[in-house]
Motif scaffolding. Structure first.
Motif: not given
Length: 208
Positions: A95-96, A143
């Motif tokens: 996701s990063s 995040e």
């Protein structure tokens, strides 16, 4: 220098023997980065030059006979090259991941690490490596759970500062409470084309 589009690229000069005859060799190396997948053709390179092909007798300004180099104009082209560019895999994409392709390291630093609750604290996130640095987006601190719970964050939308083989991002954070003891590591994900897989690395952490 050799001009490629609007870029001036330095070349190296050497010699090479081909079938017993000595040649001067000019070599230039540069990288290109495909922007999208597909089958692409790198067009042929071409060169124009004048080479010495013996000597000839001529008259100089004073009427004397002198030996001058006899020049021969040449034109040569290479073969075109076809390249198959694969799309980045969707499987196991973290996701990063923000689009970085290459091999990188990430380092975290801050000049002032003695602050009060709510004071602004500027972080410097430096990413080093081989890849298209100007296409790298800043890691999103919002995040990361430890940043969420301990700091007020406004993710920067400013582009990074590319410096030789690195890109530098500046980010301001504010401690939420006086129990914060460290600036946590920053995560950065990239696709390694040599290993053909996604890699997620962490920076160092900083005492606060």
């Amino acid at each position: 220098n050799i001009n490629v589009n609007s870029y001036r690229i330095p070349f190296s000069q050497g010699t090479e023997k081909i079938k017993g005859e000595k040649y001067t060799v000019y070599e230039v190396q540069f990288k290109v980065f495909p922007a999208e997948p597909g089958e692409f053709k790198i067009p042929a390179a071409s060169v124009k030059a004048s080479i010495r092909a013996g000597y000839e007798l001529q008259r100089d300004f004073f009427g004397r006979t002198v030996r001058s180099p006899k020049l021969k104009r040449i034109f040569s082209t290479s073969k075109a090259i076809s390249v198959n560019v694969k799309p980045l895999p969707v499987k196991d994409r973290p996701s990063s991941f923000t689009g970085a392709v290459g091999q990188f390291t990430v380092q975290l630093s801050a000049e002032n690490r003695r602050v009060k609750v709510g004071d602004p604290l500027e972080l410097a996130i430096r990413i080093r490596g081989k890849g298209r640095l100007e296409k790298i987006d800043q890691p999103a601190l919002s995040e990361i759970s430890e940043y969420q719970s301990n700091f007020v964050i406004v993710d920067s939308i400013q582009p990074g500062d590319v410096q030789e083989s690195s890109i530098l991002f500046k980010q301001t954070i504010r401690p939420r409470h006086d129990q914060v003891k460290r600036i946590p590591p920053v995560q950065f994900s990239f696709f390694d084309p040599i290993a053909e897989k996604y890699v997620t690395i962490q920076s160092n952490s900083l005492d606060l």
